[in-house]
Design an enzyme around this catalytic site. Sequence first.
Site, PDB file in Angstrom:
ATOM      1  N   ARG A 197       0.743  -1.027   0.033  1.00 14.83           N
ATOM      2  CA  ARG A 197      -0.086   0.226   0.037  1.00 14.83           C
ATOM      3  C   ARG A 197       0.979   1.441  -0.358  1.00 14.83           C
ATOM      4  NH1 ARG A 197      -1.763  -0.017   6.180  1.00 14.83           N
ATOM      5  NH2 ARG A 197      -0.541   1.666   6.533  1.00 14.83           N
ATOM      6  N   THR A 198       0.400   2.582  -0.209  1.00 18.55           N
ATOM      7  CA  THR A 198       0.744   3.727  -0.418  1.00 18.55           C
ATOM      8  C   THR A 198       0.988   4.201   1.060  1.00 18.55           C
ATOM      9  OG1 THR A 198      -0.158   4.102  -2.942  1.00 18.55           O
ATOM     10  CG2 THR A 198       1.044   5.996  -1.431  1.00 18.55           C
TER      11      THR A 198
END
Lengths: 219, 250
Positions: free
Chosen positions: B23-24
């Site tokens: 995930r960012t």
Amino acid sequence: MARFDPYENNGGTCVAVAGADYCVVAADTRLSVGYSILSRRHSKIAHLADKCVLASSGFQGDIKALQKNLSAKELLYEHNHNKKMSCPAMAQLLSNTLYYKRFFPYYAFNVLGGLDSEGKGCVFTYDAVGSYERTGYSAQGTGATLMMPVLDKQLKSRSPLILPARDAVTPLSESDAVDLVKDVFASATERDIYTGDSLEIIVINSSGTRRDWIELRKD
Amino acid sequence: MDGSHANAASAPAAAGGGEGMQRTLNPYVTGNSVIAMKYKDGVIMACDTGASYGSTLRYKSVERIKAVGKHSLIGGSGEFSDFQEILRYLDELTLSDHMWDDGNSLGPKEIHAYLTRVMYNRRNKFDPLWNSLVLGGVKRGPKGDEKYLGMVNMIGTHFEENHIATGFGNHMAVPILRGEWREDLTFEEAVKLIEKCLLVLLYRDRSSINKFQIAKITTEGSTIYPPYALKTNWGFSAFENPSQGAVGTW
């Protein structure tokens, strides 16, 4: 480095007041983030059913998702039961919907107003995870702490032992209740930075729903 | 918020070891502010063409405004790779809409609603698209040509307005727009106003560069103009000899 926070508080205040045969639901139209104003004319009010209006303040992303969710469920109810949802039914649905996300809550502070099945005004007030109560009046949001004491003084019965129970619905006339709501918003706007710009007022009574709109201080 | 903390704590552990969850967590290559406003014939949008890698100006010719379908323009600030991902989503959306071949096409309001759902959904999964998107367009509706301008940010906050700016623009350009915007601006007046905002950002936003693109959308379609630079003025007497008169300089 930037750390992801899934919530933000977009501010604003919502109020509802129940009368003998009407209900007033109002919310300001300011959308803020931090110390900035994103929009001065953003509505926080959703018309969920004929005699049932929801006003929510808090995180706008969650509010819109919550309101869409409830609208969809109301439509399904209409298709299944061949009638629109009553306000008390919607009240229970809202509570259940909020609790469903108890461990990643909708950051929404809600006030539900409308007419019950007997045509009397009803107001339901909520916290973010669905605990709710039917009352005669309520305020939620960033300016609520400024408004509730004033509403209490005007609308609350001196003692719960005095009969008939007074704070179930206010004996005020519709126009007096609307004036009280306008006053209380004007006061909160003075001191709450997140409340202001303009005020959207919805009045629900037996003849339908009316929308009023006044300017508030923009600073 | 206990649920959210539990999630956040377990995700890096999972990413490091077993499950490979990605995930960012932080933005890397970021685009600057986007400014947009409605004008008489439609919507005008502008931004600079730079993309920074932290404090390094890594890319200087990046197009951060793109056309979407026949009726809209999208401008993105924030993580540039996420913006490219969003353009891929929109390509899929507009392609399948085109293949229906039923005479309908998605207008700006629909695209904005779609993007809001996408952004909110990713936020719910704790894997946000790290952008602030500006969606503008014009579509012929039952009441005539309806202009539309909206914004959505990385956690799904969205709204519609007559003028919008993201990032630093929110602090510096919006006050100018609130003072000077009018419903009936001509294209030339709108360009002048938007250039005023771009100039303020150029002077005061450290990550801004002097290479801008303006785009407009009307019922005739969209036009993205080639990049150009604005004239800046640094010829102030105090800049010429900054230490003149200062005590104890060498």
